[in-house]
Scaffold this active site. Structure first.
Site, PDB file in Angstrom:
ATOM      1  N   GLU A  76      58.598 -14.701 -24.103  1.00  0.00           N
ATOM      2  CA  GLU A  76      59.253 -13.615 -24.844  1.00  0.00           C
ATOM      3  C   GLU A  76      58.343 -13.011 -25.901  1.00  0.00           C
ATOM      4  O   GLU A  76      58.805 -12.484 -26.916  1.00  0.00           O
ATOM      5  CB  GLU A  76      60.559 -14.093 -25.472  1.00  0.00           C
ATOM      6  CG  GLU A  76      61.597 -14.591 -24.498  1.00  0.00           C
ATOM      7  CD  GLU A  76      62.145 -13.517 -23.542  1.00  0.00           C
ATOM      8  OE1 GLU A  76      61.638 -12.381 -23.550  1.00  0.00           O
ATOM      9  OE2 GLU A  76      63.061 -13.858 -22.778  1.00  0.00           O
ATOM     10  N   HIS A  95      64.877 -16.609 -31.702  1.00  0.00           N
ATOM     11  CA  HIS A  95      65.700 -16.269 -30.530  1.00  0.00           C
ATOM     12  C   HIS A  95      66.316 -17.561 -29.990  1.00  0.00           C
ATOM     13  O   HIS A  95      65.589 -18.531 -29.758  1.00  0.00           O
ATOM     14  CB  HIS A  95      64.832 -15.592 -29.467  1.00  0.00           C
ATOM     15  CG  HIS A  95      65.433 -15.634 -28.093  1.00  0.00           C
ATOM     16  ND1 HIS A  95      66.703 -15.160 -27.827  1.00  0.00           N
ATOM     17  CD2 HIS A  95      64.969 -16.110 -26.916  1.00  0.00           C
ATOM     18  CE1 HIS A  95      66.971 -15.343 -26.542  1.00  0.00           C
ATOM     19  NE2 HIS A  95      65.937 -15.925 -25.973  1.00  0.00           N
ATOM     20  N   HIS A  97      69.787 -19.633 -27.659  1.00  0.00           N
ATOM     21  CA  HIS A  97      70.757 -19.572 -26.561  1.00  0.00           C
ATOM     22  C   HIS A  97      72.018 -20.321 -27.001  1.00  0.00           C
ATOM     23  O   HIS A  97      72.487 -21.204 -26.294  1.00  0.00           O
ATOM     24  CB  HIS A  97      70.194 -20.236 -25.302  1.00  0.00           C
ATOM     25  CG  HIS A  97      68.915 -19.631 -24.813  1.00  0.00           C
ATOM     26  ND1 HIS A  97      67.954 -20.347 -24.145  1.00  0.00           N
ATOM     27  CD2 HIS A  97      68.439 -18.355 -24.897  1.00  0.00           C
ATOM     28  CE1 HIS A  97      66.938 -19.553 -23.822  1.00  0.00           C
ATOM     29  NE2 HIS A  97      67.205 -18.343 -24.285  1.00  0.00           N
ATOM     30  N   HIS A 158      72.340 -13.426 -21.873  1.00  0.00           N
ATOM     31  CA  HIS A 158      71.165 -14.226 -22.220  1.00  0.00           C
ATOM     32  C   HIS A 158      71.373 -15.058 -23.486  1.00  0.00           C
ATOM     33  O   HIS A 158      71.468 -16.274 -23.408  1.00  0.00           O
ATOM     34  CB  HIS A 158      69.955 -13.284 -22.342  1.00  0.00           C
ATOM     35  CG  HIS A 158      68.653 -13.974 -22.576  1.00  0.00           C
ATOM     36  ND1 HIS A 158      67.445 -13.418 -22.235  1.00  0.00           N
ATOM     37  CD2 HIS A 158      68.351 -15.179 -23.145  1.00  0.00           C
ATOM     38  CE1 HIS A 158      66.461 -14.250 -22.561  1.00  0.00           C
ATOM     39  NE2 HIS A 158      66.998 -15.317 -23.118  1.00  0.00           N
TER      40      HIS A 158
HETATM   41 ZN   LIG Z   1      65.902 -16.762 -24.079  1.00  0.00          ZN
END
Ligand SMILES: [Zn+2]
Length: 224
Positions: A76, A95, A97, A158
Site C-alpha cells: 500500500e 491503515h 482492517h 477493505h
Molecule cells: Zn489493507
C-alpha cells in the site's frame, strides 16, 4: 541510522495496532513523514510486526519514489505516498482492517458525526472511498479523494485509514473510528443515532476543539 527513533515509533505502533485488535497477522500498514520533509518511512510487506527491526522499515523519497533499505515496502505504498502529497499537514498514517469499521466499509455506509469526539478527531463525516484493488494506484487516488481534509476514511470492501500529526495520533483515530462504528451499529437497536448538524460540528471545532488539552502558558514559548 537515519530517523532511528521514528522507525522505532512505527514498529511500536504496529505492535499496538495488533494488540488493540485493529488488524490481524501482517495486515495493515503504518508510515511516518520524516522531519527532513523529503522522505517518509513505511512498514515492509508481509513481515510480522513483533519481528521488525529499525532497518526493516523502508525509507521512501517523496519526490522520486526512490527507496532505501533491504526490504520491500508495504504493497500500500501508493496509499501512503499520495496521502502525504495531498496533505502537507499529515505526519503519520495508519491503515487497519478493524472488524466494525470494516463492516461499514463492506456495506459502503459512511459514519456520520454521531459523537462529539468524532467532530474533533475526524472533522466531519467519515466517507467511504470507492473500491480499488489492494496495492493499486486507483485505491490510493480513491482514498485521497474521499479523505479530503478530514482525518479518517473508510475503504470500500477493505478497511479504514486515519491520519494525524504523528503515528500515535493516527492510531488513536483508527481506534476511535472502530469504537464510534460500534456505537453507530448499536444505536440502530434503540432507534438509530442522531447525527450532529454541520452547525454544531462547526461550533465544536471553533470552540472546545481549539481549547481542549494543554495550551502554552501566556507569555510562554510560542514555538511549543
Ligand atoms: Zn489493507
Amino acid at each position: 541510522m537515519l530517523f532511528e527513533q521514528l522507525r522505532l515509533d512505527v514498529i511500536r505502533v504496529g505492535i499496538e495496532m495488533l494488540e488493540k485488535g485493529l488488524t490481524i497477522g501482517t495486515g495493515g500498514n503504518i508510515s511516518a513523514r520524516c522531519p527532513d520533509g523529503e522522505h517518509f518511512l513505511i512498514t515492509p510487506s508481509g513481515m510480522p510486526y513483533h519481528t521488525l527491526k529499525p532497518e526493516d522499515i523502508v525509507m521512501v523519497n517523496q519526490a522520486t519514489g526512490e527507496m532505501e533499505g533491504p526490504r520491500k515496502p508495504s504493497i500500500e505504498i501508493h496509499l501512503h505516498w499520495k496521502t502525504y502529497l495531498a496533505r502537507p499537514d499529515v505526519g503519520g498514517i495508519v491503515h487497519v482492517h478493524s472488524p466494525i469499521a470494516s463492516a461499514l466499509a463492506a456495506a459502503r455506509k459512511p459514519l456520520p458525526v454521531i459523537l462529539d469526539v468524532c467532530a474533533f478527531n475526524f472533522r466531519g463525516q467519515v466517507e467511504v472511498a470507492e473500491y480499488g484493488m489492494s496495492g493499486s494506484v486507483e485505491l490510493a487516488e480513491n482514498v485521497v479523494k474521499a479523505l479530503g481534509q478530514r482525518n479518517a476514511v473508510l475503504m470500500a470492501n477493505h478497511g479504514s485509514l486515519a491520519v494525524g500529526k504523528n503515528v500515535d495520533v493516527a492510531l488513536d483515530r483508527c481506534e476511535l473510528l472502530e469504537k464510534a462504528s460500534h456505537a453507530y451499529l448499536l444505536s440502530q437497536l434503540v432507534g438509530g443515532a442522531v447525527a450532529l448538524s454541520q452547525e454544531t460540528i462547526d461550533s465544536l471545532l471553533s470552540g472546545v476543539g481549539k481549547t481542549y488539552g494543554q495550551q502554552p502558558a501566556p507569555g510562554g514559548d510560542k514555538k511549543a
